[in-house]
Scaffold this motif. Structure first.
Motif, PDB file in Angstrom:
ATOM      1  N   UNK A   1       0.812  -1.219   0.000  1.00  0.00           N
ATOM      2  CA  UNK A   1       0.000   0.000   0.000  1.00  0.00           C
ATOM      3  C   UNK A   1       0.844   1.268   0.000  1.00  0.00           C
ATOM      4  N   UNK A   2       0.303   2.299  -0.649  1.00  0.00           N
ATOM      5  CA  UNK A   2       0.901   3.636  -0.557  1.00  0.00           C
ATOM      6  C   UNK A   2      -0.223   4.580  -0.116  1.00  0.00           C
ATOM      7  N   UNK A   3       0.145   5.745   0.375  1.00  0.00           N
ATOM      8  CA  UNK A   3      -0.887   6.690   0.853  1.00  0.00           C
ATOM      9  C   UNK A   3      -1.820   7.120  -0.299  1.00  0.00           C
ATOM     10  N   UNK A   4      -1.265   7.513  -1.482  1.00  0.00           N
ATOM     11  CA  UNK A   4      -2.188   7.952  -2.551  1.00  0.00           C
ATOM     12  C   UNK A   4      -3.161   6.853  -2.988  1.00  0.00           C
ATOM     13  N   UNK A   5      -2.669   5.584  -3.101  1.00  0.00           N
ATOM     14  CA  UNK A   5      -3.586   4.527  -3.545  1.00  0.00           C
ATOM     15  C   UNK A   5      -4.609   4.209  -2.450  1.00  0.00           C
ATOM     16  N   UNK A   6      -4.178   4.292  -1.185  1.00  0.00           N
ATOM     17  CA  UNK A   6      -5.131   4.063  -0.082  1.00  0.00           C
ATOM     18  C   UNK A   6      -6.220   5.139  -0.104  1.00  0.00           C
ATOM     19  N   UNK A   7      -5.811   6.389  -0.356  1.00  0.00           N
ATOM     20  CA  UNK A   7      -6.794   7.480  -0.447  1.00  0.00           C
ATOM     21  C   UNK A   7      -7.730   7.265  -1.624  1.00  0.00           C
ATOM     22  N   UNK A   8      -7.150   6.833  -2.741  1.00  0.00           N
ATOM     23  CA  UNK A   8      -7.940   6.585  -3.951  1.00  0.00           C
ATOM     24  C   UNK A   8      -9.026   5.535  -3.689  1.00  0.00           C
ATOM     25  N   UNK A   9      -8.612   4.394  -3.104  1.00  0.00           N
ATOM     26  CA  UNK A   9      -9.594   3.334  -2.860  1.00  0.00           C
ATOM     27  C   UNK A   9     -10.589   3.724  -1.763  1.00  0.00           C
TER      28      UNK A   9
END
Lengths: 290, 90
Positions: free
Chosen positions: B6-14
């Motif tokens: 996980x990365x912060x941007x992808x976690x925010x996206x999902x």
């Protein structure tokens, strides 16, 4: 009459949702995570933003593979759909001949993909293959291993041999579902064979044909095993399709980031096409009802 | 979940996608969507328009990164307005 709505029934879908989450949604989320990182090993990874997407969108090799993929899919669709309809029209409809016809037509569908590739690899060989040796015997210098045109021809022929039966069986079932009274009306009107096909059979086949086109498009767009076994993507890269490029990048070179970015582009294209087909099918059904 | 990298941007996206889906479900329960035809030449429900908006936004992002060197956040901002337009007039 008022329809009773009971949203509790949605809980019955829960097991499928969990299954799909494990088999598709979570892996897809992982691919999205990979696509924005440079991964050396599970503990050493760096966020790179959209860098892999930029690289993938400008990668000439992948663009060429995408173009080849579209050309391949459109080529096999333009052959398999009319040929499948033709085969279905010619198949016997009654008695033992009908059963025998169905079994014979279905045989190619029962053969595993890698075996199909192997069959055609041997069949097409100029020295020991029946197809290759026969062409060379009549003076056509055929060699799918060195000539790109011959390689394409062989891959297309192989796909047509393998998958036209699916279209034929779908059309056959569609034709069997047409009520006899349509044909009786056509006989009273002294309609020609062509008129019967054009105004009765073809319109009644529309739904199965859309399903056939959708299945064949998706399958051909994801083709991997058969050309991999038959030509290995060669000569050069001339029969390297999207899946092969992707596998080479993800597993061969272990470039997980670019491969993940490319997988997502690939997924979006398939999603778009499936949505278009789904919309067309639903609209046609609504038009018929309404 | 570490294996998912996980990365912060992808976690925010999902998270955003998840919140949108939850929000749409609640909205649907409170006020069921009525199929209508707008600018898109198809009768669409609210969910259809969300799907069309999200899918077209993905392609807009791809076209953006392929054709410009600007930061992808510009495409995201544009797509926010695009999504609102599709949901309202689509």
């Amino acid at each position: 009459m008022n329809k009773i709505e009971n949203n509790k029934a949605w809980f019955l879908v829960l097991p499928v949702f969990i299954l799909v989450a494990f088999s598709a949604i979570i892996p897809l989320m992982t691919v999205v995570n990979y696509s924005v990182q440079d991964i050396f090993d599970p503990s050493t990874r760096y966020f790179v933003g959209t860098e892999w997407f930029v690289q993938v969108m400008h990668d000439a090799e992948l663009q060429a593979a995408l173009l080849r993929q579209f050309v391949f899919s459109l080529t096999i669709l333009s052959i398999e759909i009319p040929l499948g309809i033709g085969v279905a029209l010619l198949m016997p409809t009654k008695g033992k001949a009908a059963s025998l016809g169905l079994i014979l037509v279905a045989i190619p569908l029962l053969i595993p993909w890698n075996v199909v590739g192997t069959i055609w690899q041997i069949y097409g060989r100029a020295d020991i293959g029946l197809f290759g040796a026969a062409l060379n015997a009549i003076g056509i210098e055929y060699n799918y291993a060195s000539n790109p045109t011959h390689a394409w021809l062989t891959v297309v022929l192989m796909d047509v041999w393998h998958w036209t039966p699916l279209v034929a069986l779908l059309c056959y079932s569609g034709l069997r579902a047409i009520p006899e009274m349509y044909y009786q009306a056509a006989r009273i009107d002294k309609a020609s064979r062509w008129a019967v096909f054009r105004y009765i059979q073809l319109p009644k086949l529309t739904n199965v044909l859309i399903i056939g086109v959708l299945l064949r498009f998706m399958d051909s767009f994801m083709i991997y095993t058969e050309p991999f076994v038959l030509t290995g993507g060669g000569p050069g890269n001339t029969t390297t399709f999207l899946s092969q490029s992707l596998v080479k990048q993800a597993i061969g070179q272990f470039d997980l980031g670019p491969a993940a970015a490319f997988s997502l582009v690939y997924f979006l294209i398939i999603l778009l096409v499936c949505w278009l087909f789904y919309t067309i099918i639903m609209n046609m059904q609504n038009d018929k009802r309404g | 979940m570490a294996w998912m990298s996980w990365t912060v941007p992808t976690a925010l996206f999902f998270s955003a996608i998840g919140l949108i889906l939850i929000g749409m479900t609640i909205w649907q329960t409170v006020s069921p969507s009525v199929e209508r035809q707008g600018v898109i030449p198809l009768p669409t429900t609210r969910g259809d328009r969300l799907f069309i908006g999200l899918l077209s936004s993905a392609f807009i992002h791809l076209a953006f990164v392929a054709s410009t060197e600007l930061h992808v956040a510009f495409a995201t901002v544009f797509c926010l307005f695009w999504m609102m337009a599709v949901m309202r007039w689509g």
